[in-house]
Design an enzyme around this catalytic site. Sequence first.
Site, mmCIF file in Angstrom:
data_model
loop_
_atom_site.group_PDB
_atom_site.id
_atom_site.type_symbol
_atom_site.label_atom_id
_atom_site.label_comp_id
_atom_site.label_asym_id
_atom_site.label_seq_id
_atom_site.Cartn_x
_atom_site.Cartn_y
_atom_site.Cartn_z
ATOM 1 N N SER A 49 0.841 -1.199 0.000
ATOM 2 C CA SER A 49 0.000 0.000 0.000
ATOM 3 C C SER A 49 0.875 1.247 0.000
ATOM 4 O O SER A 49 2.081 1.175 0.220
ATOM 5 C CB SER A 49 -0.927 0.016 1.222
ATOM 6 N N GLY A 50 0.235 2.382 -0.193
ATOM 7 C CA GLY A 50 0.962 3.652 -0.252
ATOM 8 C C GLY A 50 0.944 4.421 1.054
ATOM 9 O O GLY A 50 1.194 5.626 1.063
#
Length: 187
Positions: A49-50
């Site tokens: 994920s970011g």
Amino acid sequence: MKTFKKWANRISSIIIYGLLICMIFLVISSKMAGGTPKVFGHEIMTVLSGSMEPGIKTGSIIAIKPVNDPTNFKKGDVITFKASDDPNKLITHRIIDVQKVDSTVQYITKGDNNDAKDPSPVGPGSIVGEYNGFTIPLVGKLMSFIQSKTGAIYLLIVPGVLMVLWSVFSIWRAITQMESKKETPVG
């Protein structure tokens, strides 16, 4: 010119065989490690994920150092821990606050790219390791592919097929060279 071709053939063969050996090693080591390969005592993990961007990009691999004493972290450290709702899910976030609760400690964490802190404090028993700053962008996507069944098949079959094709080509070339020598009159 013949010397150049000879060396080019040798280098090509070395590269193809080296590629196959590396792929076999990667597939076997990732399977033996149970999905998280270890290099020099650090676990290599893929970022999915970011939440920690821009410092840690999605699809990167990061090195996590396992810890012996998970009660000595301080504000600003980046840790990897088991999610409170799913112990099979790992999260890497920064500690934004350390709280003493009775005789233990709890960490309040937050992803650098998130607006809010994580919903649950992290206890020492949930901590897997500490992020040490080592990251390689985009390699995580390749590692995830390697760890999949499809990736393992492709990474063993493709170099194997390349080796067979290269061998067939080398044999064909050697036969044509021998035939051309037979046809050349001596004299």
